[in-house]
Design a protein around this motif. Structure first.
Motif, PDB file in Angstrom:
ATOM      1  N   PHE A 176      -2.009   6.541   5.382  1.00 44.58           N
ATOM      2  CA  PHE A 176      -0.627   6.231   5.012  1.00 44.58           C
ATOM      3  C   PHE A 176       0.230   6.048   6.267  1.00 44.58           C
ATOM      4  CE2 PHE A 176       3.709   7.320   3.949  1.00 44.58           C
ATOM      5  CZ  PHE A 176       3.917   6.663   2.753  1.00 44.58           C
ATOM      6  N   ASN A 177       0.056   6.970   7.240  1.00 45.27           N
ATOM      7  CA  ASN A 177       0.837   6.864   8.476  1.00 45.27           C
ATOM      8  C   ASN A 177       0.507   5.581   9.234  1.00 45.27           C
ATOM      9  OD1 ASN A 177       2.078   9.259   7.948  1.00 45.27           O
ATOM     10  ND2 ASN A 177       0.825  10.476   9.354  1.00 45.27           N
ATOM     11  N   GLN A 222      -2.822  20.626  -7.103  1.00 44.42           N
ATOM     12  CA  GLN A 222      -1.621  19.909  -7.540  1.00 44.42           C
ATOM     13  C   GLN A 222      -1.448  18.605  -6.771  1.00 44.42           C
ATOM     14  OE1 GLN A 222       2.049  22.050  -7.750  1.00 44.42           O
ATOM     15  NE2 GLN A 222       1.154  23.775  -8.859  1.00 44.42           N
ATOM     16  N   ILE A 223      -1.731  18.678  -5.463  1.00 39.59           N
ATOM     17  CA  ILE A 223      -1.579  17.477  -4.643  1.00 39.59           C
ATOM     18  C   ILE A 223      -2.565  16.404  -5.096  1.00 39.59           C
ATOM     19  CG2 ILE A 223      -1.801  16.575  -2.288  1.00 39.59           C
ATOM     20  CD1 ILE A 223      -0.888  19.387  -1.338  1.00 39.59           C
ATOM     21  N   VAL A 251       0.856  -1.197   0.000  1.00 43.72           N
ATOM     22  CA  VAL A 251       0.000   0.000   0.000  1.00 43.72           C
ATOM     23  C   VAL A 251       0.893   1.249   0.000  1.00 43.72           C
ATOM     24  CG1 VAL A 251      -1.670   1.345   1.339  1.00 43.72           C
ATOM     25  CG2 VAL A 251      -1.921  -1.135   1.151  1.00 43.72           C
ATOM     26  N   ILE A 252       1.942   1.203   0.831  1.00 42.84           N
ATOM     27  CA  ILE A 252       2.869   2.342   0.898  1.00 42.84           C
ATOM     28  C   ILE A 252       3.520   2.573  -0.461  1.00 42.84           C
ATOM     29  CG2 ILE A 252       5.027   3.159   1.929  1.00 42.84           C
ATOM     30  CD1 ILE A 252       4.321   1.478   4.407  1.00 42.84           C
ATOM     31  N   ARG A 253       4.036   1.482  -1.038  1.00 41.75           N
ATOM     32  CA  ARG A 253       4.752   1.628  -2.305  1.00 41.75           C
ATOM     33  C   ARG A 253       3.808   2.035  -3.435  1.00 41.75           C
ATOM     34  NH1 ARG A 253       9.230   3.479  -1.492  1.00 41.75           N
ATOM     35  NH2 ARG A 253       8.737   4.100  -3.591  1.00 41.75           N
ATOM     36  N   ALA A 254       2.570   1.583  -3.371  1.00 36.81           N
ATOM     37  CA  ALA A 254       1.612   1.970  -4.415  1.00 36.81           C
ATOM     38  C   ALA A 254       1.352   3.470  -4.344  1.00 36.81           C
ATOM     39  CB  ALA A 254       0.317   1.185  -4.268  1.00 36.81           C
ATOM     40  N   PRO A 262       4.394  11.024  -7.590  1.00 36.60           N
ATOM     41  CA  PRO A 262       4.074  12.153  -6.710  1.00 36.60           C
ATOM     42  C   PRO A 262       2.572  12.446  -6.749  1.00 36.60           C
ATOM     43  CG  PRO A 262       5.788  12.757  -8.302  1.00 36.60           C
ATOM     44  CD  PRO A 262       5.252  11.433  -8.711  1.00 36.60           C
ATOM     45  N   GLY A 263       2.090  13.078  -5.702  1.00 34.28           N
ATOM     46  CA  GLY A 263       0.656  13.362  -5.612  1.00 34.28           C
ATOM     47  C   GLY A 263      -0.020  12.306  -4.752  1.00 34.28           C
ATOM     48  N   LEU A 264      -1.223  12.630  -4.279  1.00 29.63           N
ATOM     49  CA  LEU A 264      -1.986  11.659  -3.495  1.00 29.63           C
ATOM     50  C   LEU A 264      -2.926  10.919  -4.426  1.00 29.63           C
ATOM     51  CD1 LEU A 264      -2.855  13.720  -0.300  1.00 29.63           C
ATOM     52  CD2 LEU A 264      -1.069  12.019  -0.590  1.00 29.63           C
TER      53      LEU A 264
END
Lengths: 516, 181, 380
Positions: free
Chosen positions: A60-61, C160-161, A42-45, A50-52
Motif C-alpha cells: 500500500f505504501n 479483526q484487521i 489500488v489505493i481506493r480499492a 475498513p480492514g485489510l
C-alpha cells in the motif's frame, strides 16, 4: 525547404520537430496518467472498507508513493511541456523551438526514467515506500534497496525538466515574430515563461536533495542523520524549497490554458491582461518564501511559524486577482459551453474551492489539526485534479482540432466532462470530512467511523477512472474519424495558432508573421 | 552574423551572466536573514566562556532526559534529573553510560534543547556530545556536561529541557575504534 | 447544471450542520467537522477553523454567485452581444485590497492562538513521548529519577484487521497501555523518536507534534474534563504507520495518583516475577502472545518474514543457533532490529525466545527461564 516528416519509427526517434515532440510528450503523459491512475485505484480499492482486503500495508505504501511520483513527474509535468512544445512556437509565430535537438533529448530520457522507477516495484524489498515527499530517515537509513534507482530516476526527470525549461525560455525570448512584444504574448506563453524560470530555480534543489540522500546511503555522509551532526528536518526544508514552487509549476501553465479558453467562449477579451501577468509573477516569487508551511508541526520557532503563516496567506491575494479576472472576463460575454469551456469553468470553481481549503491550511494553529490528514489530501487533489488535470483536458479538447485537423464528438466530450466532474467531487469532497473527523493520510486501514466517506470516495474514484477511459476513446476517435475542422475552429478564438491551417502543417511560420 | 545581431547576443549573454551572479550574490544573505528572522537557524557548538554576572534573583529549572536511538543497547541516563540554577552560574552535571554488549562500540550523543526561545541562551561550555564516546564491552563511564544559562534568557522561560539521544556510530567511526583497541 | 448546484447545496448544508445543530443520529456515521475538543487551545483552533470557513463561504457565495448569474444570463443562445471591456483599475484595486483586509482580520486571532500554543509556563507533569516503529513509549519524568515508563501498542486483534471477526468501535484506536494524565493540570509533552519521524496527534487536545530522531520538541495541554481521547500517528513512518494509535485517559488527580502508584507496584512485581520458574507450556503460551503482539508485525504471524525486508523465524540461524545469541538479539537488537531489552520484561523475553525456538517447526526443544535473561543482562 518545405518537406514532410520522415517515415517509420525513426521519425519519432530522431525527430526535432516541435509538433512531433509535443505529441510524444502528450501521449507519454497520457500513458503515465493511466499508470498513476491504476495505482490510485489500488489505493481506493483497499480503502473501500475498513480492514485489510486487497493489499498488505507494505505494498500500500509503495502504491501511495508511486501514485504521487508518477502523477506529478510523469503525468502533469510532461503534459504541460507537451502543450508548450506544440503551442508556444505557434503562439509566438516561431518556426520551431529554439533548441530542437535538446528538445528531442529532453523527451527521450523520460521513458527510461519512468521504466527505471516502475521497475523498482519488482525488486527485492519492493519499490519506494516512503511517500512522494520521501522524508529522511525513512527514505535513507530505513529505505528499501531500490531507493538508489528511485534517486537516479529523479535525477533524469530533473535533467529533462531543466532542458525543457531552458528550451522554452530560449524560444520565448528569442524567437517571437516581429511585433510580438512581451506584453502582447498570449497568457499561456507568459505563464510558461515564468514556470520555466521556476523549474530552473528549483529542479537543481531537488537534485541536490536526492544527491545528499545518495551520499548518506552509500558514501557515509550524514546530511540528514542526527548521529553525524545532520538534521532530518533539513531534508524537509530542502525538499519543500523545491516542493512548494513545484506545485506552482503544475498550476501556472494551467492558468495560461484557462486564460486562453475562457475569452474564446465568452467572445470577449481577457479581463485585466497585465494584472494577470503581474499576479503570475507575484505568485512565483511568493512561492519561494512559504515552503515551511508544509512543516508547521515539525517544531518551528514561534516567529518562523508566524512569518510563514502570513506569507502563505498573502498568496491568496494574487490568486484571488486571477479568479476575479476570469469571472469578469465571462461577465457580459456571449457564453457558449463547449467541452473545453465546461472544463475551464469547472477549473475556476473547483480550483477556488481548493484555494479556500489552502487558505484554511495556511492558518498555522488550525493546521495543527489539518496537517497530514485527509483534509490535506482533499485540498491538494482539489487544486491538482481540477487545476492541472482539468486544464490539460480542456487544452486537449481546445487544440486537438488544430493538431489533427478533426473535431472530437461534442456529445461524448460533454459526457466525459460530467462523468469526470461528478467522479472528482465524489472522490475528493468526502475527504474533507474524513480528514476533519480525524483520519490521517497514508494509512491502509481505518476506524469504521470513516467508513462511509471512504466508500463514497472509492466509488467516485472508479467513476473518475472510467471517465478517463472514455477520454482516451474520444481522442482516438477524433484522430481517426472525426469531422474535418475549420482553420478557425472556434468562432471566438484569437491568436496566431488559429491563422494556420487545420491540421497545422509540419512546418509553420517558416517566414515569421507580422503582428500589429 | 551581422554586427547588430552579434551586439544583441553579446548584450543578452552578458546580462544573463550578470543576472545569475547577482542572484547568487544576493540570495544567500537574504535567506540567511530569513532564517535568522524566523529562527530556523539552530546554534550549537562550544560556548566561549566569558565573564558574566550571576543573576542570583532568578531561578531556572534545567531538566535532563535521555533517549536511545533505535538499535542502541547501551544503558544511558542522566545522573541528575533536574537542577535549579541562576542564570550566569556555571553548573556541572553527569550522565551515566554503560556498554551492555560484549563488543567495543562507539556512541555519539546528540543534544537538543526545548523550548525554542531558550535555544540561543543555553551555553554548553564542556560537553561529552562534542566527542565520540568509545566504550569496551561491559565498560561504563560518567560523562560530564558543564553549562551556563545566559542572563538574557527570555523572562517567560522557566524550564529548559536538555535531551540527549544516543546513537550507535560504531560503523561510521572505525578509526576511533582502532584507537580504543 | 445539477452537478454545480450540488456544490452550492453541500456547502451551506455542511455549514448548518457544523454550526451547532444538535448532533444528529447519523453524525456518528457521517462525521462532518473537526472536534471542538476539551482544551482551551482546541476550542480556539476550532473557532479559527469555523471563522475562516465562514469567510470562505462568504467569498464563495459572492464569486460563484456572479459566475452563475453570468452563466445563466450572458449566454450566446439568449442572443447576447458580447461587451468589449477588458480593464478597470478601480475594480482591480478593490479586489486586491478587500482580500488583504480579510486576511488581516484572520491573522489577528490566529496569531493570538499561536502565542497561546507557544506558552512556556512551568508544567505540573512532564511526559517524554518517544515514537518507535510502530509503537509509542511514554516516560513520566520524575525529579528524583523514579521514572515510570512503558510502551503502548495497538491492541486490536489481527483477526479483526483480517476481517475474520467483527470490528469493534475502537478498531485501530485502542492500545494495551493508554497514557494517563490528570485533568485541570498543565501537562507538557516532550516528543522525540528513536528511528524515523513519527507524529503524535490527539485531535481532542489539538496537539500534533512531529517526533524527530535526535531532536526534542514540546507541546502542552490542560484537559478540562475527564474522558478517553484517541488519536493516531500522522507522519508516514513505514509499514505499520496506520497501526500505532494514541489513547489518552484524562482522569481526576486522585485517580491519576492511584494509577501511577499501580504502575510502580507493577514494576516491583515484575522484578519479583523473574525469580519464578515456569513450565515449558507456560513459557510457550505466553511466548506466543508476546510474539504475536511484538514480533509478528515484521516477522509475520506465521514466522515466514518478508523476503528482502524482514528475515523469517523459521530455520533462522539465530532461532536455531546458540541460546545466548538468541537472547542477545532480542535484548540488544541488531541487523536492523530494535532492542527489546527495555520494552519486554525478562519473563516475556524468556517466553518469546522459548516460543521462537520451538514454534514454526524449529523444534529446538530447549526452554529459557526468566532468570537466564536476567543473568544474561547482568553478565554483559
Amino acid at each position: 525547404m518545405a518537406h514532410g516528416p520522415a517515415k517509420g519509427l525513426t521519425r519519432w526517434l530522431y525527430t526535432t520537430n516541435h509538433k512531433d515532440i509535443g505529441s510524444m510528450y502528450l501521449w507519454f503523459s497520457f500513458a503515465m496518467f493511466f499508470l498513476g491512475g491504476i495505482f490510485a485505484l489500488v489505493i481506493r480499492a483497499e480503502l473501500f472498507e475498513p480492514g485489510l482486503q486487497i493489499v498488505q500495508p507494505e505494498f500500500f505504501n509503495q502504491m501511495t508513493t508511486m501514485h504521487g511520483l508518477v502523477m506529478v513527474f510523469g503525468a502533469v509535468m510532461p503534459a504541460f511541456v507537451g502543450l508548450a512544445n506544440w503551442m508556444v512556437p505557434m503562439m509566438i509565430g516561431a518556426p520551431d523551438m529554439a533548441l530542437p535537438r535538446m528538445n528531442n533529448l529532453s523527451f527521450w530520457i523520460l521513458p527510461f526514467a519512468f521504466a527505471m522507477l516502475a521497475s523498482t516495484l519488482f525488486m527485492e524489498g519492493g519499490g519506494p515506500n516512503f511517500g512522494w515527499t520521501f522524508y529522511a530517515p525513512l527514505s535513507t537509513t530505513y529505505a528499501p534497496p531500490s531507493v538508489t534507482f528511485f534517486i537516479f530516476a529523479i535525477h533524469i526527470m530533473g535533467a529533462s525538466s531543466i532542458m525543457g525549461a531552458i528550451n522554452i525560455i530560449a524560444t520565448i525570448l528569442n524567437m517571437r515574430a516581429p511585433g510580438m512584444t512581451l506584453m502582447k504574448m498570449p497568457l499561456f506563453v507568459w505563464t510558461w515563461l515564468i514556470t520555466a524560470y521556476l523549474l530552473i530555480a528549483v529542479m537543481p534543489v531537488l537534485a541536490g536533495a536526492v544527491t545528499m540522500m545518495l551520499m548518506d546511503i552509500h558514501f557515509g555522509t550524514s546530511f540528514f542523520d542526527a548521529a553525524g551532526g545532520g538534521d532530518p528536518v533539513l531534508f524537509q526544508h530542502v525538499f519543500w524549497f523545491f516542493g512548494h514552487p513545484e506545485v506552482y509549476i503544475m498550476i501556472l501553465p494551467a492558468f495560461g490554458v484557462v486564460s486562453a479558453i475562457i475569452p474564446t467562449f465568452a467572445r470577449k477579451p481577457l479581463f485585466g491582461y497585465s494584472s494577470m501577468v503581474y499576479a503570475t509573477a507575484a505568485i512565483a516569487i511568493l512561492s519561494f518564501m512559504v515552503w515551511a508551511h508544509h512543516m508547521f508541526t515539525v517544531g518551528l520557532p514561534f516567529i518562523g511559524e508566524w512569518v510563514f503563516m502570513i506569507a502563505t496567506m498573502a498568496i491568496a491575494v494574487p490568486t484571488g486577482v486571477k479568479v476575479f479576472n476570469w469571472v469578469t472576463t465571462m461577465y457580459k460575454g456571449a457564453l457558449t459551453f463547449e467541452t473545453p469551456m465546461l472544463f475551464s469553468i469547472a477549473f475556476v470553481i473547483l480550483f477556488t474551492i481548493g484555494g479556500f481549503s489552502g487558505l484554511m491550511l495556511a492558518i498555522a494553529p488550525a493546521d495543527f489539526q489539518y496537517h497530514d490528514t485527509y483534509f490535506v489530501v482533499a485540498h491538494f487533489h482539489y487544486v491538482l485534479v481540477p487545476g492541472a488535470i482539468f486544464s490539460i483536458t480542456a487544452a486537449v479538447y481546445y487544440w486537438l482540432p488544430k493538431w489533427c485537423g478533426r473535431m472530437y464528438d461534442e456529445v461524448l466530450g460533454k459526457t466525459h466532462f460530467w462523468l469526470a466532474f461528478i467522479g472528482l467531487n465524489l472522490t475528493f469532497f468526502p475527504m474533507h470530512f474524513s480528514g476533519l473527523a480525524g483520519m490521517p493520510r497514508r494509512i491502509p486501514d481505518y476506524n469504521p467511523l470513516f467508513a462511509n466517506w471512504n466508500m463514497l470516495s472509492s466509488v467516485g474514484a472508479f467513476l473518475f477512472g472510467a471517465a478517463q477511459v472514455l477520454f482516451l476513446y474520444i481522442v482516438i476517435r477524433a484522430i481517426v474519424s472525426g469531422r474535418k475542422a475549420t482553420d478557425q475552429v472556434w468562432e471566438g478564438a484569437h491568436g496566431l495558432e488559429w491563422t494556420v491551417p487545420s491540421p497545422a502543417p509540419y512546418h509553420t511560420f517558416t517566414t515569421p508573421p507580422k503582428v500589429d | 552574423m551581422e554586427k547588430g545581431t552579434r551586439k544583441t547576443v553579446l548584450r543578452l549573454a552578458l546580462s544573463a551572466v550578470l543576472m545569475f551572479v547577482a542572484v547568487f550574490t544576493i540570495m544567500p544573505p537574504l535567506y540567511t536573514l530569513l532564517c535568522e528572522v524566523t529562527g530556523l537557524r539552530k546554534v550549537g557548538g562550544a560556548y566561549e566562556a566569558e565573564e558574566i554576572k550571576v543573576d542570583a534573583e532568578r531561578w531556572v529549572n534545567v531538566q535532563f532526559v535521555a533517549t536511545h536511538n533505535d538499535a542502541m543497547p547501551w544503558e544511558f541516563r542522566p545522573m541528575t534529573y533536574k537542577v535549579k540554577v541562576n542564570p550566569g552560574q556555571k553548573t556541572v552535571i553527569k550522565y551515566f553510560a554503560k556498554n551492555n554488549t560484549d563488543r567495543p562500540m562507539v556512541a555519539q550523543a546528540v543534544p537538543s534543547i526545548t523550548p525554542f526561545s531558550a535555544v540561543n541562551y543555553f551555553h554548553k561550555i564542556e560537553c561529552f556530545c562534542f566527542n565520540h564516546q568509545p566504550l569496551e564491552g561491559g565498560e561504563s563511564a560518567e560523562l560530564g556536561l558543564e553549562f551556563v544559562v545566559d542572563q538574557d534568557l527570555p523572562k517567560q522561560v522557566t524550564t529548559i529541557t536538555l535531551s540527549y539521544t544516543l546513537f550507535d556510530i560504531t560503523e561510521q567511526a572505525k578509526p576511533g575504534l582502532a584507537q580504543l583497541n | 447544471m445539477l452537478g454545480k448546484s450540488k456544490r452550492l447545496l453541500v456547502l451551506p448544508l455542511y455549514a448548518v450542520l457544523s454550526a451547532g445543530l444538535p448532533a444528529l443520529a447519523w453524525a456518528s456515521e457521517w462525521p462532518l467537522n473537526m472536534t471542538e475538543g476539551v482544551t482551551s487551545i482546541s476550542r480556539q483552533v476550532h473557532g479559527l477553523h469555523m471563522q475562516i470557513f465562514w469567510w470562505c463561504v462568504a467569498i464563495g457565495v459572492v464569486v460563484f454567485g456572479v459566475m452563475f448569474y453570468t452563466m445563466f444570463v450572458h449566454r450566446k443562445s439568449r442572443g447576447v452581444k458580447p461587451a468589449h471591456f477588458h480593464e478597470n483599475v478601480a475594480l482591480e484595486l478593490t479586489w486586491t485590497i478587500i482580500p488583504i483586509l480579510i486576511l488581516v482580520a484572520m491573522a489577528v486571532p490566529a496569531t493570538k492562538t499561536l502565542v497561546h500554543i507557544y506558552d512556556t509556563e512551568d508544567a505540573d507533569l512532564d511526559i517524554l513521548i518517544t515514537g518507535y516503529q510502530w509503537k509509542w513509549k511514554y516516560e513520566y519524568l520524575d525529579e528524583n529519577g523514579d521514572n515510570i515508563s512503558f510502551f503502548s501498542l495497538l491492541s486490536t486483534p489481527r483477526s479483526q484487521i483480517e476481517n475474520a471477526e467483527a470490528k469493534s468501535p475502537e478498531y485501530l484506536l485502542e492500545v494495551d497501555e493508554p497514557v494517563y494524565i490528570p485533568i485541570g493540570k498543565k501537562v507538557r509533552f516532550l516528543v522525540t523518536a528513536a528511528d524515523v519521524i513519527h507524529s503524535w496527534w490527539v485531535p481532542a487536545l489539538a496537539v500534533k507534534r512531529d517526533a524527530i530522531p535526535g531532536y526534542i520538541h514540546e507541546a502542552w495541554t490542560k484537559v478540562e474534563q475527564p474522558g478517553v481521547f484517541r488519536g493516531q500517528c500522522t507522519e508516514l513512518c513505514g509499514k505499520d504507520h496506520g497501526f500505532m494509535p494514541v489513547v489518552v485517559h484524562a482522569v481526576e488527580q486522585a485517580e491519576f495518583d492511584a494509577w501511577l502508584e499501580g504502575k510502580r507496584e507493577k514494576a516491583r512485581q515484575i522484578a519479583e516475577a523473574v525469580k519464578q520458574t515456569l513450565t515449558f507450556q507456560e513459557l510457550y503460551d505466553q511466548g506466543e502472545a508476546v510474539y504475536q503482539k511484538n514480533c509478528a508485525a515484521c516477522h509475520q504471524p506465521d514466522g515466514k518474514g518478508i523476503p528482502g525486508t524482514f528475515p523469517a523465524i523459521i530455520r533462522s540461524p539465530i532461532a536455531t543457533g546458540p541460546v545466548a545469541g538468541h537472547i542477545n538479539r532480542v535484548v540488544n537488537g541488531g541487523a536492523g532490529m530494535p532492542p527489546f531489552g527495555e520494552q519486554l520484561t525478562p519473563v516475556e523475553i524468556a517466553a518469546v525466545v522459548t516460543f521462537q525456538r520451538n514454534a514454526f517447526g524449529n523444534n529446538m526443544g530447549d526452554q529459557i527461564q526468566p532468570i537466564d535473561v536476567v543473568n544474561f543482562k547482568q553478565g554483559q
